[in-house]
Design an enzyme around this catalytic site. Structure first.
Site, PDB file in Angstrom:
ATOM      1  N   SER A 134    -110.755 -95.863 -70.963  1.00 15.29           N
ATOM      2  CA  SER A 134    -110.298 -96.259 -72.077  1.00 15.29           C
ATOM      3  C   SER A 134    -110.614 -94.873 -73.122  1.00 15.29           C
ATOM      4  O   SER A 134    -109.963 -93.912 -72.914  1.00 15.29           O
ATOM      5  CB  SER A 134    -110.749 -97.443 -72.711  1.00 15.29           C
ATOM      6  OG  SER A 134    -110.133 -97.997 -73.603  1.00 15.29           O
ATOM      7  N   HIS A 170    -104.732 -98.805 -70.516  1.00 15.44           N
ATOM      8  CA  HIS A 170    -104.338-100.403 -70.586  1.00 15.44           C
ATOM      9  C   HIS A 170    -102.793-100.523 -70.614  1.00 15.44           C
ATOM     10  O   HIS A 170    -102.413-101.339 -71.445  1.00 15.44           O
ATOM     11  CB  HIS A 170    -105.164-100.993 -71.808  1.00 15.44           C
ATOM     12  CG  HIS A 170    -106.712-100.521 -71.793  1.00 15.44           C
ATOM     13  ND1 HIS A 170    -107.210-100.735 -70.706  1.00 15.44           N
ATOM     14  CD2 HIS A 170    -107.392-100.181 -72.755  1.00 15.44           C
ATOM     15  CE1 HIS A 170    -108.439-100.309 -70.898  1.00 15.44           C
ATOM     16  NE2 HIS A 170    -108.732 -99.944 -72.086  1.00 15.44           N
TER      17      HIS A 170
END
Length: 243
Positions: A134, A170
């Site tokens: 991330s 994501h």
């Protein structure tokens, strides 16, 4: 041992719920460690929890996962002060640097304040494998989409830019990520780049994308570039190798 050339594995994964610990490392992190080519000893893996505010619980999760995996763990924290005397020397002594998720905007600000950005470049150029999830994926690129500023996603455009692309993370699990990333690339806020579904990583050697890899069946990676037609973007599926 280090990789033969600068190596980054930028991911939307690499950890999973543990059996006896809170976390265990999953196939993406295992692959990053394999890329370092360590033999005859435990791989040295350093965790940077900056994006999570150096939270103690974050460190506990990492050390538990490292114990299960058989790695030699260390960490670099910056709050309330750096925990090592020489940041560059510490990072250069590692086989792998693993950067956790959280606020990529906060991570970049703190790294630049303490010279971690320059130390990371030195480690990358020396062949220490850089990886993370991330925020620990976006940071190596020019920028991407982030919730660092609040629940509504916004662009971040001041990444370390070791890799001259944008990065979407994501991509399949947060509904706003895909359309916003496409819009930002289409209108020129971000340059052309690559995006990953959860469980997928992008392997770069030098600044070239070598392959996309996945630890979950059926997950995707994508090339996103401006179409040159009214601010739209074109998305192309990449081949993804299952680890």
């Amino acid at each position: 041992m280090t990789a033969e050339q600068p190596t980054i594995l930028a991911t939307s994964g690499g950890i999973k719920r543990g059996v006896r610990t809170g976390w265990e490392f999953s196939e993406l992190t295992t692959y990053a460690v394999e890329l370092a080519g360590v033999t005859g000893r435990a791989p040295k893996v350093c965790f940077l929890p900056t994006a999570g505010g150096d939270a103690p619980d974050y460190l506990t999760l990492f050390y538990g996962a490292a114990q299960v995996a058989g790695y030699e763990p260390s960490h670099l924290q910056l709050f309330a002060m750096p925990n090592v005397e020489d940041i560059t020397a510490h990072l250069l002594a590692q086989d792998v640097i693993w950067v956790g998720g959280g606020s990529v905007a906060g991570l970049l600000a703190m790294w630049r304040l303490h010279g971690v950005d320059e130390a990371m470049r030195a480690a990358w150029e020396a062949g220490v494998v850089l990886t993370g999830v991330s925020a620990g994926s976006i940071c190596w690129h020019i920028g991407g989409t982030t919730d660092s500023f609040g629940p509504q996603l916004r662009p971040v455009t001041n990444g370390l830019a070791f890799l001259p692309y944008s990065n979407g993370v994501h991509y399949d699990s947060e509904a706003e990520r895909r359309p916003l990333f496409q819009r930002l690339v289409g209108d020129g806020t971000l340059p052309a780049g690559f995006a990953t579904d959860d469980g997928v990583g992008l392997l770069y050697r030098g600044t070239e994308l070598v392959e996309a890899v996945s630890e979950i069946d059926g997950k995707g990676a994508y090339r996103v570039e401006p179409s040159g037609d009214g601010g739209a973007a074109v998305e192309t599926n990449l081949d993804v190798r299952r680890l």
